[in-house]
Design a protein around this motif. Structure first.
Motif, PDB file in Angstrom:
ATOM      1  N   UNK A 134       1.271  -0.887   0.684  1.00  0.00           N
ATOM      2  CA  UNK A 134      -0.038   0.286   0.129  1.00  0.00           C
ATOM      3  C   UNK A 134       1.048   1.079  -0.245  1.00  0.00           C
ATOM      4  N   UNK A 135       1.594   1.198   0.868  1.00  0.00           N
ATOM      5  CA  UNK A 135       3.118   2.673   0.763  1.00  0.00           C
ATOM      6  C   UNK A 135       3.520   2.695  -0.055  1.00  0.00           C
ATOM      7  N   UNK A 136       3.700   1.911  -1.444  1.00  0.00           N
ATOM      8  CA  UNK A 136       4.064   2.889  -2.662  1.00  0.00           C
ATOM      9  C   UNK A 136       2.892   3.555  -3.791  1.00  0.00           C
ATOM     10  N   UNK A 137       1.962   2.707  -2.923  1.00  0.00           N
ATOM     11  CA  UNK A 137       0.898   3.721  -3.831  1.00  0.00           C
ATOM     12  C   UNK A 137      -0.087   4.659  -3.394  1.00  0.00           C
ATOM     13  N   UNK A 138       0.809   5.100  -2.391  1.00  0.00           N
ATOM     14  CA  UNK A 138       0.262   6.244  -0.891  1.00  0.00           C
ATOM     15  C   UNK A 138       0.392   7.090  -1.774  1.00  0.00           C
ATOM     16  N   UNK A 139       1.048   7.599  -2.201  1.00  0.00           N
ATOM     17  CA  UNK A 139       2.453   8.613  -2.840  1.00  0.00           C
ATOM     18  C   UNK A 139       2.897   9.478  -1.818  1.00  0.00           C
ATOM     19  N   UNK A 140       3.633   8.826  -0.662  1.00  0.00           N
ATOM     20  CA  UNK A 140       3.954   9.215   0.352  1.00  0.00           C
ATOM     21  C   UNK A 140       5.269   8.429   0.153  1.00  0.00           C
ATOM     22  N   UNK A 141       5.385   7.449   0.100  1.00  0.00           N
ATOM     23  CA  UNK A 141       6.758   7.188  -0.074  1.00  0.00           C
ATOM     24  C   UNK A 141       8.226   7.370   0.673  1.00  0.00           C
ATOM     25  N   UNK A 142       8.906   8.866  -0.327  1.00  0.00           N
ATOM     26  CA  UNK A 142       9.536   9.275  -0.164  1.00  0.00           C
ATOM     27  C   UNK A 142       9.463   9.781   1.773  1.00  0.00           C
TER      28      UNK A 142
END
Length: 265
Positions: A134-142
């Motif tokens: 889910x984190x890869x799709x959250x837009x807040x990976x960095x």
């Protein structure tokens, strides 16, 4: 105050309800975080072993050659060849370190957060295995990766003082991956602050909770890890999720965090 027995009983109910998915998620997380996380350690061990072996063998060979050839052309050639081997090994070692860091940043951190999101989610209803991504799709990976990196960095720096401060800090920051799994938009400062407040007065109890699984880990070793894959790992993950759920509610009740920060799963 939470009790170990209550957390464990709830955890059993949760992961048994979604047994095969929970097993798969915990196995994927272990392979991509625990397994790949050994690259740097293996590289360090390889470097130390090589340096030790090379130093002993080359010193003996060099001394014997020097005596026989008395500084002849063969000795010069061996020096050049040895220097080339050292440079080759250093290059391989540096590449291994860089690769291990990239794996940790781009795979281990996001998968850890995704795994926590999954186990928190199945407390209420069944979730798909893809929640681990889910984190890869959250837009807040960095930003999430940066927060996790800073967490590990601070623990490492505290560990340089002595072992105990590093252990204490690791427990103080323990809830950060769970906070990020709930709200990857949260700032690094707030994630650290909320985790610190959550763990205040709970560090020793959580340490005892970890120790309570020691017997299971020993049994897992006796079964060559099979028990760990099919029972212990999802059991531990579900128990940790129950712990976070309790501390989360307490944080909201006592005002450590706002509902706009801990937005739910």
């Amino acid at each position: 105050m939470w009790e170990r027995s209550q957390l464990k009983e709830r955890a059993k109910v949760t992961f048994k309800r979604c047994y095969w998915k929970a097993v798969l998620v915990s196995f994927i997380a272990f392979m991509l975080t625990g397994g790949m996380g050994q690259v740097a350690n293996n590289a360090n061990e390889m470097k130390d072993t090589y340096n030790s072996t090379y130093s002993e063998n080359y010193t003996e060979e060099y001394e014997d050659t020097s005596l026989d050839l008395k500084g002849g052309a063969t000795s010069i050639f061996e020096n050049i060849f040895a220097d080339g081997l050292v440079m080759l090994f250093v290059s391989v070692f540096v590449v291994a370190i860089i690769l291990s860091l990239l794996i940790k940043l781009l795979i281990a951190y996001p998968i850890t957060i995704g795994k926590n999101n999954y186990f928190m989610g199945i407390r209420h209803k069944e979730k798909p295995v893809k929640n681990i991504l889910f984190l890869y799709k959250s837009g807040k990976l960095k930003s999430s990766i940066f927060t996790m990196f800073m967490m590990d960095l601070f623990i490492y720096l505290w560990s340089l003082l002595l072992l105990i401060p590093g252990i204490v800090k690791s427990y103080e920051y323990r809830m950060i991956p769970y906070i990020l799994s709930e709200n990857p938009n949260i700032s690094r400062t707030r994630a650290f602050e909320i985790s610190k407040n959550m763990m205040y007065g709970n560090k020793w109890s959580v340490f005892e909770l970890d120790l309570s699984f020691l017997g299971w880990y020993i049994l897992s070793a006796l079964t060559l890890g099979l028990l760990s894959i099919f029972y212990v790992n999802p059991y531990v993950e579900s128990t940790n999720a129950e712990l976070y759920a309790f501390l989360r509610e307490e944080a909201l009740e006592k005002g450590y965090a706002e509902e706009s920060e801990l937005i739910g799963f």
